[in-house]
Design an enzyme around this catalytic site. Structure first.
Site, PDB file in Angstrom:
ATOM      1  N   ARG A 118     -24.419 -41.403 -25.653  1.00 52.95           N
ATOM      2  CA  ARG A 118     -23.792 -40.069 -25.529  1.00 52.95           C
ATOM      3  C   ARG A 118     -22.538 -39.987 -26.386  1.00 52.95           C
ATOM      4  NH1 ARG A 118     -25.304 -38.825 -19.151  1.00 52.95           N
ATOM      5  NH2 ARG A 118     -27.541 -38.801 -19.610  1.00 52.95           N
ATOM      6  N   GLY A 163     -30.166 -33.577 -13.596  1.00 53.81           N
ATOM      7  CA  GLY A 163     -31.454 -33.966 -14.179  1.00 53.81           C
ATOM      8  C   GLY A 163     -31.805 -33.380 -15.533  1.00 53.81           C
ATOM      9  N   GLY A 164     -30.804 -32.937 -16.296  1.00 58.05           N
ATOM     10  CA  GLY A 164     -31.112 -32.389 -17.621  1.00 58.05           C
ATOM     11  C   GLY A 164     -31.280 -30.880 -17.619  1.00 58.05           C
ATOM     12  N   LYS A 211     -29.597 -37.944  -2.671  1.00 60.45           N
ATOM     13  CA  LYS A 211     -29.368 -37.301  -3.981  1.00 60.45           C
ATOM     14  C   LYS A 211     -30.725 -37.007  -4.599  1.00 60.45           C
ATOM     15  CE  LYS A 211     -27.073 -38.081  -8.405  1.00 60.45           C
ATOM     16  NZ  LYS A 211     -25.796 -38.415  -9.009  1.00 60.45           N
ATOM     17  N   ARG A 253     -24.409 -34.774 -16.154  1.00 58.49           N
ATOM     18  CA  ARG A 253     -24.415 -33.939 -17.358  1.00 58.49           C
ATOM     19  C   ARG A 253     -23.958 -32.510 -17.102  1.00 58.49           C
ATOM     20  NH1 ARG A 253     -30.363 -35.893 -18.680  1.00 58.49           N
ATOM     21  NH2 ARG A 253     -30.161 -36.329 -16.456  1.00 58.49           N
ATOM     22  N   GLU A 293     -31.111 -42.086  -4.140  1.00 58.16           N
ATOM     23  CA  GLU A 293     -31.498 -41.158  -5.210  1.00 58.16           C
ATOM     24  C   GLU A 293     -32.909 -41.426  -5.716  1.00 58.16           C
ATOM     25  OE1 GLU A 293     -28.966 -41.167  -8.714  1.00 58.16           O
ATOM     26  OE2 GLU A 293     -30.100 -39.556  -9.633  1.00 58.16           O
TER      27      GLU A 293
END
Ligand code: 13P
Length: 335
Positions: free
Chosen positions: A33, A261-262, A219, A292, A177
């Site tokens: 990133r 999750g994008g 989560k 994100r 999660e």
């Protein structure tokens, strides 16, 4: 009656108007990133970026806890204060990612099992002594033809339950999660069915392992169509997500904190908002534990040396998601 310390921590992580900042990308993911925004990735640049985000003025108004990676929990702020102590002093609980990543699942090409149970007790003890009060373990489930396999669901849910019981023994609240990925061309109903199946398996294994659910946080992914499928209306996402949770998550779980999750920033916030608007008296607080969807824009600004703007952006995204966690976010134009 006084509540168990794990319950107190779990409740405080999901208390009204608050969510969790997921800043626990592994060194590999964080490096990618940073490189994507033109920054040379190394331990110091990861520290500089993370400490800039953590020192955002006012962040504690919306953020109850911050999930760290092993490298970060050992690092210091510029003035030499250990990061976990700095966060605690600001009123944000330090958390720690304790899994060691998703590894290929033998005999099941393309599927993974998340590892990290070996030595977990000792690592939890060390992290607790460093100030961590909660932990995270991410299982990854993918959807495609004949997937997920029964092996993928059962190995991952078994590991999540073992992880959760070890964390609790060591005084850490486990964030459980099980992420059903958005990758692929599946329909929203396929995601609903797989998410339901996975949640059922996770709570069955938690029961077997004796996990105290009131000292855990779930989560989950939101129920969404695959990225390569036509999108779904926010109301459909919200309804199916609420149904999957209400049908499969025991009432005594302390709270739900979604991953992003994008999804785009807009979608993640809009969906969280709609879920809270339509969930009719849910038995748990429903909030966010985004990575994100809180940090993507802030990272780009920080990379251009606009640190104050980056902090302003992180604070704004945190405030928007705080409102969404109460169903009070005023929808802006789609971005
Ligand atoms: P995203 O919100 O970017 O999905 O990250 C949350 C997380 O912690 C994934 O494990």
């Amino acid at each position: 009656m006084t509540s168990h310390p794990l319950e107190t921590i779990a409740k405080s992580l999901v208390r009204q108007g608050k969510g969790i900042l997921a800043a626990d990308e592994s060194n590999g993911t964080m490096s990618k990133r940073l490189e994507a925004v033109g920054i040379e990735a190394n331990s110091e640049s990861r520290r500089l970026y993370r400490t800039a985000m953590f020192s955002t003025p006012g962040l504690e108004k919306y953020i109850s806890g911050v999930i760290l990676f092993d490298e970060t929990i050992r690092q210091k702020m510029d003035d030499g204060t250990p990061i976990p102590r700095y966060l605690t002093d600001r009123g944000m609980l330090p958390g720690i990612k304790v899994d060691t990543g998703a590894k290929p699942l033998a005999g099941h090409t393309g599927e993974t099992v998340t590892e990290g149970l070996d030595g977990l007790r000792e690592r939890c003890e060390e992290y607790y002594n460093m100030g961590a009060r909660f932990a995270k373990w991410r299982a990854v489930i993918s959807i495609s033809k004949n997937r997920p396999s029964a092996a993928s669901v059962s190995t991952n849910s078994h590991a999540l339950a073992r992880y959760a019981s070890i964390c609790q023994e060591q005084g850490l609240v486990p964030i459980i999660e099980p992420e059903v990925l958005m990758d692929g061309g599946h329909s929203i109903m396929e995601c609903f069915e797989v998410t339901s199946r996975v949640l059922k398996a996770v709570y069955s294994d938690c029961q077997t392992q004796g996990v105290m659910l009131s000292g855990t946080i779930l989560k989950p992914n939101m129920v969404l169509p695959g990225k390569e499928s036509p999108g779904a209306l926010a109301d459909e996402v919200a309804k199916l997500t609420c149904d999957a949770l209400k049908q499969n998550v025991p009432k005594n779980v302390a709270g739900i904190a979604f991953l992003s999750g994008g999804q785009s920033d807009y979608d993640a916030t809009n969906h969280l908002n709609r879920i809270n608007q339509i969930a009719d008296k849910p038995p748990w607080p429903i909030t966010f534990s985004f990575g994100r969807a809180l940090l993507a824009d802030a990272l780009s600004l920080w990379a251009r040396s606009q640190t104050e703007d980056a902090q302003t952006k992180l604070l704004k995204r945190s405030a928007e998601n705080s409102l969404a966690s109460e169903g009070c976010w005023e929808e802006g134009p789609s971005q």
